[in-house]
Design a protein around this motif. Structure first.
Motif, PDB file in Angstrom:
ATOM      1  N   MET A  85       0.840  -1.176   0.000  1.00 37.16           N
ATOM      2  CA  MET A  85       0.000   0.000   0.000  1.00 37.16           C
ATOM      3  C   MET A  85       0.889   1.245   0.000  1.00 37.16           C
ATOM      4  O   MET A  85       1.881   1.316   0.701  1.00 37.16           O
ATOM      5  CB  MET A  85      -0.907   0.000   1.245  1.00 37.16           C
ATOM      6  CG  MET A  85      -1.948   1.083   1.189  1.00 37.16           C
ATOM      7  SD  MET A  85      -3.077   1.129   2.584  1.00 37.16           S
ATOM      8  CE  MET A  85      -3.685  -0.533   2.638  1.00 37.16           C
ATOM      9  N   SER A  86       0.537   2.212  -0.789  1.00 40.52           N
ATOM     10  CA  SER A  86       1.319   3.433  -0.931  1.00 40.52           C
ATOM     11  C   SER A  86       0.986   4.421   0.189  1.00 40.52           C
ATOM     12  O   SER A  86      -0.177   4.651   0.502  1.00 40.52           O
ATOM     13  CB  SER A  86       1.003   4.061  -2.284  1.00 40.52           C
ATOM     14  OG  SER A  86       1.675   5.268  -2.439  1.00 40.52           O
ATOM     15  N   THR A  87       2.018   4.993   0.795  1.00 40.22           N
ATOM     16  CA  THR A  87       1.832   5.988   1.844  1.00 40.22           C
ATOM     17  C   THR A  87       2.607   7.240   1.469  1.00 40.22           C
ATOM     18  O   THR A  87       3.741   7.169   1.014  1.00 40.22           O
ATOM     19  CB  THR A  87       2.340   5.468   3.206  1.00 40.22           C
ATOM     20  OG1 THR A  87       1.623   4.282   3.531  1.00 40.22           O
ATOM     21  CG2 THR A  87       2.132   6.488   4.303  1.00 40.22           C
ATOM     22  N   THR A  88       1.960   8.390   1.637  1.00 41.79           N
ATOM     23  CA  THR A  88       2.590   9.680   1.374  1.00 41.79           C
ATOM     24  C   THR A  88       2.485  10.524   2.624  1.00 41.79           C
ATOM     25  O   THR A  88       1.470  10.533   3.300  1.00 41.79           O
ATOM     26  CB  THR A  88       1.894  10.395   0.196  1.00 41.79           C
ATOM     27  OG1 THR A  88       2.056   9.606  -0.974  1.00 41.79           O
ATOM     28  CG2 THR A  88       2.491  11.763  -0.051  1.00 41.79           C
ATOM     29  N   PHE A  89       3.561  11.227   2.933  1.00 39.92           N
ATOM     30  CA  PHE A  89       3.614  12.076   4.116  1.00 39.92           C
ATOM     31  C   PHE A  89       3.652  13.536   3.693  1.00 39.92           C
ATOM     32  O   PHE A  89       4.284  13.873   2.696  1.00 39.92           O
ATOM     33  CB  PHE A  89       4.875  11.768   4.934  1.00 39.92           C
ATOM     34  CG  PHE A  89       4.928  10.353   5.427  1.00 39.92           C
ATOM     35  CD1 PHE A  89       4.374  10.002   6.645  1.00 39.92           C
ATOM     36  CD2 PHE A  89       5.522   9.358   4.661  1.00 39.92           C
ATOM     37  CE1 PHE A  89       4.424   8.688   7.093  1.00 39.92           C
ATOM     38  CE2 PHE A  89       5.571   8.051   5.104  1.00 39.92           C
ATOM     39  CZ  PHE A  89       5.016   7.718   6.324  1.00 39.92           C
ATOM     40  N   LEU A  90       2.973  14.398   4.449  1.00 37.67           N
ATOM     41  CA  LEU A  90       3.097  15.833   4.256  1.00 37.67           C
ATOM     42  C   LEU A  90       4.021  16.327   5.360  1.00 37.67           C
ATOM     43  O   LEU A  90       3.731  16.148   6.546  1.00 37.67           O
ATOM     44  CB  LEU A  90       1.738  16.535   4.344  1.00 37.67           C
ATOM     45  CG  LEU A  90       0.742  16.227   3.240  1.00 37.67           C
ATOM     46  CD1 LEU A  90      -0.481  17.126   3.377  1.00 37.67           C
ATOM     47  CD2 LEU A  90       1.347  16.373   1.867  1.00 37.67           C
ATOM     48  N   ASN A  91       5.135  16.905   4.964  1.00 34.96           N
ATOM     49  CA  ASN A  91       6.148  17.363   5.905  1.00 34.96           C
ATOM     50  C   ASN A  91       6.353  18.864   5.790  1.00 34.96           C
ATOM     51  O   ASN A  91       6.066  19.466   4.763  1.00 34.96           O
ATOM     52  CB  ASN A  91       7.484  16.660   5.636  1.00 34.96           C
ATOM     53  CG  ASN A  91       7.421  15.178   5.865  1.00 34.96           C
ATOM     54  OD1 ASN A  91       6.654  14.691   6.670  1.00 34.96           O
ATOM     55  ND2 ASN A  91       8.234  14.437   5.143  1.00 34.96           N
ATOM     56  N   THR A  92       6.867  19.447   6.847  1.00 36.63           N
ATOM     57  CA  THR A  92       7.284  20.842   6.852  1.00 36.63           C
ATOM     58  C   THR A  92       8.696  20.888   7.428  1.00 36.63           C
ATOM     59  O   THR A  92       9.063  20.030   8.228  1.00 36.63           O
ATOM     60  CB  THR A  92       6.306  21.727   7.648  1.00 36.63           C
ATOM     61  OG1 THR A  92       6.695  23.084   7.513  1.00 36.63           O
ATOM     62  CG2 THR A  92       6.238  21.347   9.103  1.00 36.63           C
ATOM     63  N   LYS A  93       9.481  21.856   7.011  1.00 40.01           N
ATOM     64  CA  LYS A  93      10.866  21.932   7.470  1.00 40.01           C
ATOM     65  C   LYS A  93      11.101  23.262   8.176  1.00 40.01           C
ATOM     66  O   LYS A  93      10.813  24.321   7.626  1.00 40.01           O
ATOM     67  CB  LYS A  93      11.823  21.788   6.299  1.00 40.01           C
ATOM     68  CG  LYS A  93      13.241  21.513   6.711  1.00 40.01           C
ATOM     69  CD  LYS A  93      14.051  21.043   5.517  1.00 40.01           C
ATOM     70  CE  LYS A  93      15.228  20.246   6.016  1.00 40.01           C
ATOM     71  NZ  LYS A  93      15.855  19.465   5.002  1.00 40.01           N
ATOM     72  N   THR A  94      11.601  23.201   9.400  1.00 46.11           N
ATOM     73  CA  THR A  94      11.908  24.389  10.189  1.00 46.11           C
ATOM     74  C   THR A  94      13.261  24.200  10.848  1.00 46.11           C
ATOM     75  O   THR A  94      13.480  23.201  11.535  1.00 46.11           O
ATOM     76  CB  THR A  94      10.836  24.603  11.282  1.00 46.11           C
ATOM     77  OG1 THR A  94       9.552  24.608  10.677  1.00 46.11           O
ATOM     78  CG2 THR A  94      11.046  25.900  12.011  1.00 46.11           C
ATOM     79  N   ARG A  95      14.146  25.149  10.638  1.00 45.66           N
ATOM     80  CA  ARG A  95      15.484  25.115  11.241  1.00 45.66           C
ATOM     81  C   ARG A  95      16.198  23.781  11.019  1.00 45.66           C
ATOM     82  O   ARG A  95      16.809  23.229  11.927  1.00 45.66           O
ATOM     83  CB  ARG A  95      15.400  25.412  12.735  1.00 45.66           C
ATOM     84  CG  ARG A  95      14.892  26.774  13.036  1.00 45.66           C
ATOM     85  CD  ARG A  95      14.932  27.054  14.518  1.00 45.66           C
ATOM     86  NE  ARG A  95      13.990  28.120  14.809  1.00 45.66           N
ATOM     87  CZ  ARG A  95      13.153  28.112  15.819  1.00 45.66           C
ATOM     88  NH1 ARG A  95      13.118  27.120  16.664  1.00 45.66           N
ATOM     89  NH2 ARG A  95      12.340  29.109  16.005  1.00 45.66           N
ATOM     90  N   GLY A  96      16.051  23.225   9.843  1.00 41.61           N
ATOM     91  CA  GLY A  96      16.738  21.985   9.508  1.00 41.61           C
ATOM     92  C   GLY A  96      16.086  20.727  10.028  1.00 41.61           C
ATOM     93  O   GLY A  96      16.585  19.632   9.804  1.00 41.61           O
ATOM     94  N   ILE A  97      14.958  20.849  10.722  1.00 38.01           N
ATOM     95  CA  ILE A  97      14.251  19.679  11.251  1.00 38.01           C
ATOM     96  C   ILE A  97      12.977  19.473  10.443  1.00 38.01           C
ATOM     97  O   ILE A  97      12.167  20.380  10.296  1.00 38.01           O
ATOM     98  CB  ILE A  97      13.906  19.855  12.742  1.00 38.01           C
ATOM     99  CG1 ILE A  97      15.184  20.006  13.564  1.00 38.01           C
ATOM    100  CG2 ILE A  97      13.066  18.681  13.239  1.00 38.01           C
ATOM    101  CD1 ILE A  97      14.947  20.356  15.014  1.00 38.01           C
ATOM    102  N   THR A  98      12.812  18.278   9.914  1.00 33.38           N
ATOM    103  CA  THR A  98      11.630  17.945   9.131  1.00 33.38           C
ATOM    104  C   THR A  98      10.575  17.354  10.050  1.00 33.38           C
ATOM    105  O   THR A  98      10.845  16.416  10.798  1.00 33.38           O
ATOM    106  CB  THR A  98      11.978  16.936   8.021  1.00 33.38           C
ATOM    107  OG1 THR A  98      13.026  17.487   7.226  1.00 33.38           O
ATOM    108  CG2 THR A  98      10.786  16.649   7.144  1.00 33.38           C
ATOM    109  N   LYS A  99       9.362  17.916   9.987  1.00 39.93           N
ATOM    110  CA  LYS A  99       8.258  17.439  10.821  1.00 39.93           C
ATOM    111  C   LYS A  99       7.146  16.902   9.933  1.00 39.93           C
ATOM    112  O   LYS A  99       6.791  17.514   8.927  1.00 39.93           O
ATOM    113  CB  LYS A  99       7.694  18.574  11.676  1.00 39.93           C
ATOM    114  CG  LYS A  99       8.674  19.134  12.671  1.00 39.93           C
ATOM    115  CD  LYS A  99       8.046  20.262  13.450  1.00 39.93           C
ATOM    116  CE  LYS A  99       9.049  20.877  14.405  1.00 39.93           C
ATOM    117  NZ  LYS A  99       8.478  22.019  15.120  1.00 39.93           N
TER     118      LYS A  99
END
Length: 62
Positions: A1-15
């Motif tokens: 099953m395919s999974t996609t994540f929505l991430n944001t990057k702040t100060r070099g840390i990906t959340k």
């Protein structure tokens, strides 16, 4: 099953802010369109998100 994540990057840390999995019977095209809609909605809320096949360093999924 395919999974996609929505991430944001702040100060070099990906959340990770959201995680979506392709549903049974859902075409690849439908899934891609759904993910694109989610990116637009998150950006309207002021979040600078990008889609990724991997989770971020930190997870903040509600």
């Amino acid at each position: 099953m395919s999974t996609t994540f929505l991430n944001t990057k702040t100060r070099g840390i990906t959340k990770t802010v959201a995680e979506f999995s392709k549903q049974d019977g859902q075409s690849n095209k439908e899934f891609r369109e759904f993910i694109s809609e989610q990116v637009v909605e998150h950006r309207k809320e002021g979040m600078d998100v990008f889609k990724s096949p991997r989770p971020g360093d930190l997870r903040e999924i509600e």
